[in-house]
Design an enzyme around this catalytic site. Structure first.
Site, mmCIF file in Angstrom:
data_model
loop_
_atom_site.group_PDB
_atom_site.id
_atom_site.type_symbol
_atom_site.label_atom_id
_atom_site.label_comp_id
_atom_site.label_asym_id
_atom_site.label_seq_id
_atom_site.Cartn_x
_atom_site.Cartn_y
_atom_site.Cartn_z
ATOM 1 N N LEU A 73 0.828 -1.205 0.000
ATOM 2 C CA LEU A 73 0.000 0.000 0.000
ATOM 3 C C LEU A 73 0.856 1.247 0.000
ATOM 4 C CD1 LEU A 73 -0.707 1.308 3.295
ATOM 5 C CD2 LEU A 73 -0.840 -1.162 3.369
ATOM 6 N N CYS A 74 0.251 2.318 -0.471
ATOM 7 C CA CYS A 74 0.868 3.646 -0.451
ATOM 8 C C CYS A 74 -0.265 4.656 -0.285
ATOM 9 C CB CYS A 74 1.693 3.896 -1.722
ATOM 10 S SG CYS A 74 0.713 3.988 -3.232
ATOM 11 N N HIS A 75 -0.085 5.877 -0.746
ATOM 12 C CA HIS A 75 -1.124 6.892 -0.590
ATOM 13 C C HIS A 75 -2.297 6.657 -1.523
ATOM 14 C CE1 HIS A 75 -2.721 11.138 -1.278
ATOM 15 N NE2 HIS A 75 -3.170 10.752 -0.107
ATOM 16 N N GLY A 77 -2.098 4.218 -4.383
ATOM 17 C CA GLY A 77 -2.046 2.948 -5.097
ATOM 18 C C GLY A 77 -1.109 2.920 -6.289
ATOM 19 N N ILE A 103 -4.057 4.151 0.960
ATOM 20 C CA ILE A 103 -4.572 4.537 2.273
ATOM 21 C C ILE A 103 -5.719 5.541 2.129
ATOM 22 C CG2 ILE A 103 -2.911 6.412 2.654
ATOM 23 C CD1 ILE A 103 -3.958 3.999 5.421
#
Length: 117
Positions: A73-75, A77, A103
């Site tokens: 995951l990241c901010h 995608g 997220i």
């Protein structure tokens, strides 16, 4: 040879997986320290900020447990998709999933207490 891609996973499906699974996935968060300080993911993650890949890159096989599915995951995608694709290109054998929308999607759809940024 076809290029393998990570599997897509919605925030809703990840939430169901985390709540109901006997074997939870390994969660890898590739965001930067300041992003995690703003909006930490509410589960235990392995933090591998992409900007520090020179530091953790060579020891990746010791940082990520084997034989478990991986969700990155990241901010939003995008970085997680790139990292997931890179893991597959490196020959990683486990199932690799990318959290669609990152997220931010988690905050909108699952847990509004996680701040958006």
């Amino acid at each position: 040879m076809t290029k393998a891609n990570p599997k897509s996973l919605s925030a809703e499906k990840l939430n169901e997986w985390l709540k109901g699974a006997t074997q939870k996935p390994i969660l890898i968060d590739v965001r930067e320290e300041q992003e995690i300080a703003i909006a930490p993911f509410p589960e235990q993650v392995i933090h591998l900020p992409l900007s520090q890949s020179q530091e953790w890159g060579k020891s990746l096989s010791t940082l990520i447990p084997n034989n478990k599915p991986i969700v990155v995951l990241c901010h939003a995608g995008i970085r997680s998709w790139q990292f997931s694709t890179w893991l597959i290109e490196q020959g990683w054998k486990e199932e690799i999933w990318n959290l669609d929308g990152g997220i931010d999607s988690w905050s909108i759809n699952i847990d509004p207490s996680v701040p958006r940024y």
